[in-house]
Design an enzyme around this catalytic site. Structure first.
Site, PDB file in Angstrom:
ATOM      1  N   HIS A 376       0.490  -1.130   0.144  1.00 31.02           N
ATOM      2  CA  HIS A 376       0.021  -0.169  -0.026  1.00 31.02           C
ATOM      3  C   HIS A 376       1.127   1.399  -0.109  1.00 31.02           C
ATOM      4  O   HIS A 376       0.298   2.616   0.025  1.00 31.02           O
ATOM      5  CB  HIS A 376      -0.605   0.056   0.472  1.00 31.02           C
ATOM      6  CG  HIS A 376      -1.904  -0.670   1.479  1.00 31.02           C
ATOM      7  ND1 HIS A 376      -4.038  -0.447   0.576  1.00 31.02           N
ATOM      8  CD2 HIS A 376      -2.263  -2.320   1.547  1.00 31.02           C
ATOM      9  CE1 HIS A 376      -4.132  -1.495   0.903  1.00 31.02           C
ATOM     10  NE2 HIS A 376      -3.537  -2.619   0.851  1.00 31.02           N
ATOM     11  N   LYS A 567      -8.068  14.093   4.937  1.00 26.71           N
ATOM     12  CA  LYS A 567      -7.278  12.849   4.980  1.00 26.71           C
ATOM     13  C   LYS A 567      -6.007  12.744   6.406  1.00 26.71           C
ATOM     14  O   LYS A 567      -6.413  13.948   6.714  1.00 26.71           O
ATOM     15  CB  LYS A 567      -7.108  12.668   3.468  1.00 26.71           C
ATOM     16  CG  LYS A 567      -5.885  13.886   3.039  1.00 26.71           C
ATOM     17  CD  LYS A 567      -5.460  13.713   2.253  1.00 26.71           C
ATOM     18  CE  LYS A 567      -6.786  13.513   0.533  1.00 26.71           C
ATOM     19  NZ  LYS A 567      -7.215  12.646  -0.141  1.00 26.71           N
ATOM     20  N   ARG A 568      -5.594  12.077   6.141  1.00 25.71           N
ATOM     21  CA  ARG A 568      -4.574  12.425   7.018  1.00 25.71           C
ATOM     22  C   ARG A 568      -3.311  13.065   6.319  1.00 25.71           C
ATOM     23  O   ARG A 568      -3.267  13.143   5.199  1.00 25.71           O
ATOM     24  CB  ARG A 568      -3.986  10.797   7.515  1.00 25.71           C
ATOM     25  CG  ARG A 568      -2.215  10.706   7.860  1.00 25.71           C
ATOM     26  CD  ARG A 568      -2.021   8.953   8.053  1.00 25.71           C
ATOM     27  NE  ARG A 568      -1.878   8.523   6.689  1.00 25.71           N
ATOM     28  CZ  ARG A 568      -0.375   8.230   5.786  1.00 25.71           C
ATOM     29  NH1 ARG A 568       0.810   9.106   6.147  1.00 25.71           N
ATOM     30  NH2 ARG A 568      -1.183   7.692   5.183  1.00 25.71           N
ATOM     31  N   LYS A 573       0.795  13.787   0.783  1.00 26.57           N
ATOM     32  CA  LYS A 573      -0.252  14.554   0.838  1.00 26.57           C
ATOM     33  C   LYS A 573      -0.787  16.637   0.595  1.00 26.57           C
ATOM     34  O   LYS A 573      -1.641  16.394   0.101  1.00 26.57           O
ATOM     35  CB  LYS A 573      -1.506  14.146   1.624  1.00 26.57           C
ATOM     36  CG  LYS A 573      -1.592  12.571   1.650  1.00 26.57           C
ATOM     37  CD  LYS A 573      -2.545  12.158   3.445  1.00 26.57           C
ATOM     38  CE  LYS A 573      -2.347  10.372   3.159  1.00 26.57           C
ATOM     39  NZ  LYS A 573      -2.486   9.704   1.650  1.00 26.57           N
ATOM     40  N   THR A 675      -8.254   6.379  -1.492  1.00 28.92           N
ATOM     41  CA  THR A 675      -9.953   6.087  -2.004  1.00 28.92           C
ATOM     42  C   THR A 675     -10.770   7.252  -1.400  1.00 28.92           C
ATOM     43  O   THR A 675     -12.213   7.153  -1.519  1.00 28.92           O
ATOM     44  CB  THR A 675     -10.707   4.971  -0.587  1.00 28.92           C
ATOM     45  OG1 THR A 675      -9.910   5.077   0.361  1.00 28.92           O
ATOM     46  CG2 THR A 675      -9.250   3.628  -0.700  1.00 28.92           C
ATOM     47  N   LYS A 679     -14.909   7.848  -2.684  1.00 23.52           N
ATOM     48  CA  LYS A 679     -15.986   8.653  -2.250  1.00 23.52           C
ATOM     49  C   LYS A 679     -16.596   9.897  -2.552  1.00 23.52           C
ATOM     50  O   LYS A 679     -17.803   9.915  -2.591  1.00 23.52           O
ATOM     51  CB  LYS A 679     -15.658   8.356  -0.749  1.00 23.52           C
ATOM     52  CG  LYS A 679     -15.003   7.124   0.222  1.00 23.52           C
ATOM     53  CD  LYS A 679     -14.458   7.304   1.159  1.00 23.52           C
ATOM     54  CE  LYS A 679     -13.926   6.697   1.370  1.00 23.52           C
ATOM     55  NZ  LYS A 679     -13.112   6.868   2.497  1.00 23.52           N
TER      56      LYS A 679
END
Length: 835
Positions: A376, A567-568, A573, A675, A679
């Site tokens: 992952h 998100k984290r 990111k 993910t 969504k």
């Protein structure tokens, strides 16, 4: 009749099976009242919704358990091949709403509670999130087991029952403050303790080798400090198909409650030390492994999960087949969710050889035919390495087996590449140096028959980069399985108004076959349908506003563009790039550059790992910038920046339907899949993103014209690394100069001098691996395209419909079907379709 009463004179072998519990409003209401009044001892004077939630959960759980038992019996009778999903994380969120939906009781339950003067939504909100995960990895595992049950595949999830889940995040003076998430404070209505399946786990000690009279070598792991793993089972219902699978979570417990002699001697602390030491293993989700104690605890967590789970599977096998393992590989498969459970490779070898007398060759044939590994991450630092010293201290027998696996493997590599010592060093399971380390990802690859990434780009980069040597050696092992999310929770349950509109338009088959959403595409050109779609979205935005008003002192307006990144929090990111754009917009407003302005609410949420300094500093920056912008009268309603504290599954269920724009802006080549992007797309949000992870496939599905693309490609990122000069890029861009100047002059930290200097230094550094400055101008230009599209409501709504209509690929039902067809090869086991 709802009561299960055994006659005292009736022998157990002739227990009468009573009729199934009623699924109608009358029976549900009766069971609710019985639990509320008798089991929980409450009456009409009780005003707490918590007890009503518990009573309803018990009533619904009864109906799950009926189907659970039928599923168990069907699997046992058919002696089918079974799959086991091993994951250190299961981010389940809340259970009640999902159980009610999948049982097909949503209308019945709502009416029953209304008849009792209760609001179902209030009861659902009373349930704490089961926050047994850090983010996307754990949520993916939860989506996977939902789809396994919906597809009627015999798959059991195995994880750990952490006493404290992912921490609760508070924000104090803009800083993240971590508070314990004691999600089990009031118990868990959905789990059943199965003490009869408790397993004994070995730690420490040493090994002894004995040779019998026939010359056979037998290894014994002795003088160990054992811990018990106690299982707690949670039912996982499929969508209205009678199947209820199992999630089994292990809790660590001491072999003895306490030392009675120490207790009687007055040494009370010493008496309970063993108990506390054992229970600490599953006390907290992911301990901080920055120190040796944290590393040891993390390793013990991983071993407890894998050893308990494998012992459980083998015990069940022996109960059905005796000590004959000839068909074990044909009847079982284990999917390792990331590198964390990769120690299962060595543990299965130990159990088969030491406990059940199989030879090395027999044990290896079984192990390498049953293990499958999902990677992952593309970040090398996230591939776990444990020191050999630590392994020898806690798991000496496992370390011996890993050395043996490595010796056999390197002999095979050497035969294929004679004399290539560099390749042997690169591929060895043991990393040599001042201290030896075990490369856990390599152990998973060597011991597995399948290795997959989770998006097309991710799998390609694994094969060409991190695992290139292994791909060249075993190309047949490698494959891709693009991630997905369950449409039950992430559309049908979390956005019921939109789900109703979709069902009225194309039927309800999309809930279990998301590809049917393509039938919505022609309606994107239907003005009346677009009007209904827009109204539903505005309603979802208002719900999000109302939800946030409960905890945030800020007014949001539904006519503004809701620009969301949740998100984290991590540098790759690039929440930081988002903030730089917000500062740019603020600067434009302050300079009066507001002609044809698009009102925007930027919503950012996520948790930073407690030991991750830069991520926590980015959260501080977000909050400081928000404080300045949101209190500036010149800005007003033109721009809002909101940090959403304590982001979690139940929060995402509110945020996701209310988003207009989904920010998926990671540095190309760094995000495995993502993910959240799926969504948001499923709920009609438009994506602004780089060509990274599953963004690439999302763009392919929806079309270039319905996706806001920006940024360097993965190849361009790698090429630019050799001559990256962010200061030069800043000097070439006036807007960026002003943004950086506002940061450097302390405009957002006037009373906290220097606190953002590390952030400024990182983005200006030629060694910045995230290339934040390199993508700034492209991001700003793409955001201008967003603004132009949003101002045209008809165009935006059409794009929204097409995003939802194109999201069918990103259902975990598709993902799990691919896992099963190409890796697991399990049969579908039909249970009972009568609802």
């Amino acid at each position: 009749m709802p009561y299960r009463v055994f006659k005292k004179s009736q022998p157990k072998s002739h227990i009468t099976v009573l009729p199934d519990l009623g699924m109608d409003e009358q029976h549900l209401t009766a069971d609710f009242k019985r639990y509320y009044g008798h089991r929980l001892g409450r009456d009409e004077t009780c005003r707490s919704p918590h007890y009503a939630y518990e009573a309803l959960s018990l009533a619904v759980s009864d109906r799950l358990i009926e189907r659970w038992k039928k599923t168990y019996i069907a699997y046992k009778q058919q002696d089918c091949k079974r799959g086991y999903y091993l994951s250190m994380e299961f981010l389940m969120g809340r259970t009640l709403s999902n159980a009610v939906l999948n049982l097909g009781m949503d209308d019945v339950v709502a009416k029953a509670m209304y008849g009792l003067g209760l609001e179902l939504e209030e009861l659902i909100e009373s349930e704490p999130d089961a926050g047994l995960g850090n983010g996307g990895l754990g949520r993916l595992a939860a989506c996977f087991i939902d789809s396994c049950a919906t597809l009627q595949l015999p798959v059991t999830g195995y994880g750990l029952r952490y006493e404290y889940g992912m921490f609760c995040q508070d924000v104090v003076n803009g800083e993240q403050v971590e508070k314990p998430d004691h999600w089990l404070r009031n118990g868990n209505m959905w789990e059943i303790e199965r003490a009869e399946y408790t397993q004994r786990i070995k730690f420490g000690g040493h090994t002894e080798t004995h040779v019998d009279e026939l010359g056979n070598k037998k290894v014994y792991w002795v003088d160990t400090h054992d811990v018990l793993a106690v299982p707690f089972d949670t039912p996982i219902p499929g969508y209205r198909n009678g199947t209820v699978n199992t999630l089994r979570l292990w809790k660590a417990a001491a072999t003895e409650e306490f030392d009675l002699q120490d207790f009687n001697a007055g040494d009370y602390a010493e008496a309970v030390e063993a108990k506390n030491t054992a229970e600490n293993i599953t006390m907290v989700l992911y301990p901080n492994d920055a120190n040796e104690n944290g590393k040891a605890l993390r390793l013990r967590q991983q071993y407890l999960l894998t050893s308990a789970s494998l012992q459980d599977v083998i015990g069940s096998w022996i109960g059905r087949h005796g000590n004959d393992f000839s068909e074990f590989a044909a009847k079982n498969c284990f999917q390792l969710n990331d590198t964390h459970p990769s120690i299962a490779v060595a543990e299965l070898m130990r159990l088969l050889m030491d406990n059940h007398g199989l030879s090395w060759g027999q044990a290896w044939d079984i192990t390498s035919s049953t293990m499958a590994y999902t990677n992952h991450t593309l970040l090398p630092e996230a591939l776990e390495r444990w020191s050999v010293t630590l392994f020898k201290q806690w798991l000496p027998r496992i370390m011996e087996i890993i050395f043996d696996i490595n010796a056999h493997f390197l002999a095979e590599v050497s035969a294929h590449y004679p004399g290539d010592r560099d390749r042997l060093a690169r591929m060895s399971l043991i990393e040599e140096g001042h201290e030896q380390y075990v490369r856990m990802a390599y152990l998973a690859i060597v011991g597995s028959y399948s290795v997959n990434g989770v998006a097309v780009l991710h799998s390609k980069l694994l094969q060409q980069g991190l695992f290139r040597d292994f791909y060249e050696f075993w190309p047949h092992k490698f494959n891709n399985k693009t991630n997905g999310v369950t449409p039950r929770r992430w559309l049908a349950a979390c956005n019921p108004e939109l789900a109703t509109l979709i069902t009225e338009t194309i039927g309800e088959g999309w809930i279990t076959d998301l590809s049917l959403l393509t039938k919505l595409k022609p309606y994107a050109d239907d003005q009346a349908f677009r009007k209904r779609w827009y109204a539903v979205q505005q309603q979802a935005k208002q719900k999000l506003v109302d939800f946030k008003k409960l905890e945030l002192d800020v007014d949001l307006h539904v006519d503004a563009l809701f620009d969301v990144q949740v998100k984290r929090v991590h540098e790759y990111k690039r929440q930081l790039l988002n903030v730089l754009h917000v500062i740019h917009l603020y600067d434009r407003i302050k300079r009066g550059d507001t002609e044809n302005w698009t009102k925007r609410c930027v919503l950012i949420g996520g948790k930073a790992a407690p030991g991750y300094f830069m991520a926590k500093r980015i959260i501080k920056l977000i909050n400081n910038v928000a404080s300045v912008i949101n209190h500036d009268p010149d800005v007003g309603d033109k721009l809002k920046l909101i940090f959403l504290p304590n982001y979690r599954v139940s929060a995402m269920e509110k945020i996701c339907p209310g988003a207009d724009l989904s920010e998926q802006i990671s540095t190309a080549g760094k995000e495995a899949s993502g993910t959240g992007n799926m969504k948001f797309m499923m709920n009609g949000a438009l994506t602004i993103g780089t060509l990274d992870g599953a963004n690439i496939e999302i763009r392919e599905e929806v079309g270039d014209e319905n996706f806001f693309l920006f940024g360097l490609t993965e190849e361009q990122v790698e090429e630019m690394r050799h001559h990256y000069d962010p200061v030069s890029l800043i000097n070439q861009d006036e807007c960026l100069q002003r943004v950086v100047k506002l940061l450097e002059c302390g405009h957002f930290n006037q009373f906290e001098p220097g606190i953002f200097d590390p952030i400024i230094a990182s983005i200006k550094s030629p060694q910045d691996p995230w290339m934040t400055i390199a993508d700034f101008r492209s991001f700003v230009n793409a955001q201008k395209q967003v603004e132009a599209a949003y101002q045209d409501k008809e165009r935006w709504t059409k794009m929204s419909i097409l995003n939802c209509a194109s999201s069918g690929k990103f259902s975990t039902d598709r993902t799990i079907t691919e896992y099963n067809n190409e890796i697991w090869k399990l049969d579908t086991i039909c249970i009972d379709n009568n609802y």
